[in-house]
Design an enzyme around this catalytic site. Sequence first.
Site, PDB file in Angstrom:
ATOM      1  N   ASP A  67      20.167  23.916  56.960  1.00  0.00           N
ATOM      2  CA  ASP A  67      21.362  24.747  57.117  1.00  0.00           C
ATOM      3  C   ASP A  67      21.931  25.242  55.789  1.00  0.00           C
ATOM      4  O   ASP A  67      21.516  24.801  54.716  1.00  0.00           O
ATOM      5  CB  ASP A  67      22.442  23.971  57.899  1.00  0.00           C
ATOM      6  N   ASN A 136      29.961  12.491  64.484  1.00  0.00           N
ATOM      7  CA  ASN A 136      30.140  13.024  65.848  1.00  0.00           C
ATOM      8  C   ASN A 136      28.791  13.324  66.514  1.00  0.00           C
ATOM      9  O   ASN A 136      28.736  13.946  67.567  1.00  0.00           O
ATOM     10  CB  ASN A 136      31.012  14.289  65.820  1.00  0.00           C
ATOM     11  N   HIS A 138      26.342  15.185  65.235  1.00  0.00           N
ATOM     12  CA  HIS A 138      25.680  16.461  64.928  1.00  0.00           C
ATOM     13  C   HIS A 138      24.404  16.232  64.125  1.00  0.00           C
ATOM     14  O   HIS A 138      24.284  15.263  63.377  1.00  0.00           O
ATOM     15  CB  HIS A 138      26.625  17.476  64.271  1.00  0.00           C
ATOM     16  N   GLU A 143      26.988  21.097  66.350  1.00  0.00           N
ATOM     17  CA  GLU A 143      28.116  20.250  66.731  1.00  0.00           C
ATOM     18  C   GLU A 143      28.058  19.902  68.223  1.00  0.00           C
ATOM     19  O   GLU A 143      27.323  20.547  68.980  1.00  0.00           O
ATOM     20  CB  GLU A 143      29.433  20.988  66.406  1.00  0.00           C
TER      21      GLU A 143
END
Length: 244
Positions: A67, A136, A138, A143
């Site tokens: 990313d 979380n 990801h 996400e």
Amino acid sequence: MRIIEAHDYEHMSELAANYLIDKIHTNPSMVLGLATGGTPQGTYKHLIQDHQRNHTTYKEITTYNLDEYVGFSADNPNSYHAFMYEKLFGKIDIPSANIHLPNGTAIDLNDECKTYEESIKESGGIDVQLLGMGSNGHIGFNEPGTSFEATTQIVHLAQSTREANARFFHDINEVPHEAITMGIATIMKSKEILLLVAGEAKNEAMRKLVEGEVDESFPASVLNRHSHVTIIADKKALSGVTVR
Ligand code: PGA
């Protein structure tokens, strides 16, 4: 999923580096998927040390990073381009033509997503993808709620992700709101995945990954559907987790 328990972060990094070095020796022209963040930094240190001492070469290795922040050019010190050159690429012998990260400043970002996806395909696909995991769940910047079918895409960063990454910036307001990331489907096409998890802050995420349901609300859970995943996690991340 095969889970290897490391004593601590340093041990995890050493095991991960040795794992990758072994793969590189077996296939010196492999396609390697790479990650940024705090988790892989120790691994990169060990890869550099090995390159200097044992002369493992990256001349024929091709890399694709997961990313990049939208709006950050390669010369922005907080870009993932800059991170990768500082932490790894600048210290090994990989030719710059073999290095790929999404272009966060492309004029047409949707076109950039397609081009990146296509480029991975044309390289023959990722042989080993190195991953970290957000607390979380990801993976890349996918996400919670991201479709498992998504390929390289533009995503909105969760507030918790911006807060977690603020430590790399002077101020949270400098953390971008958007990123371009390989999608879950892109990651799942990798022939093999190496996930690194360290620290108490990732303990709950580790538990969900290993004990929980496969669900888009927890992106990393998709890894349970991949046939070749190795997890190297430290004791703190694995504490109290029931490994099936
Ligand atoms: P970290 O991030 O390695 O900085 O904890 C992992 C991730 O967000 O994927």
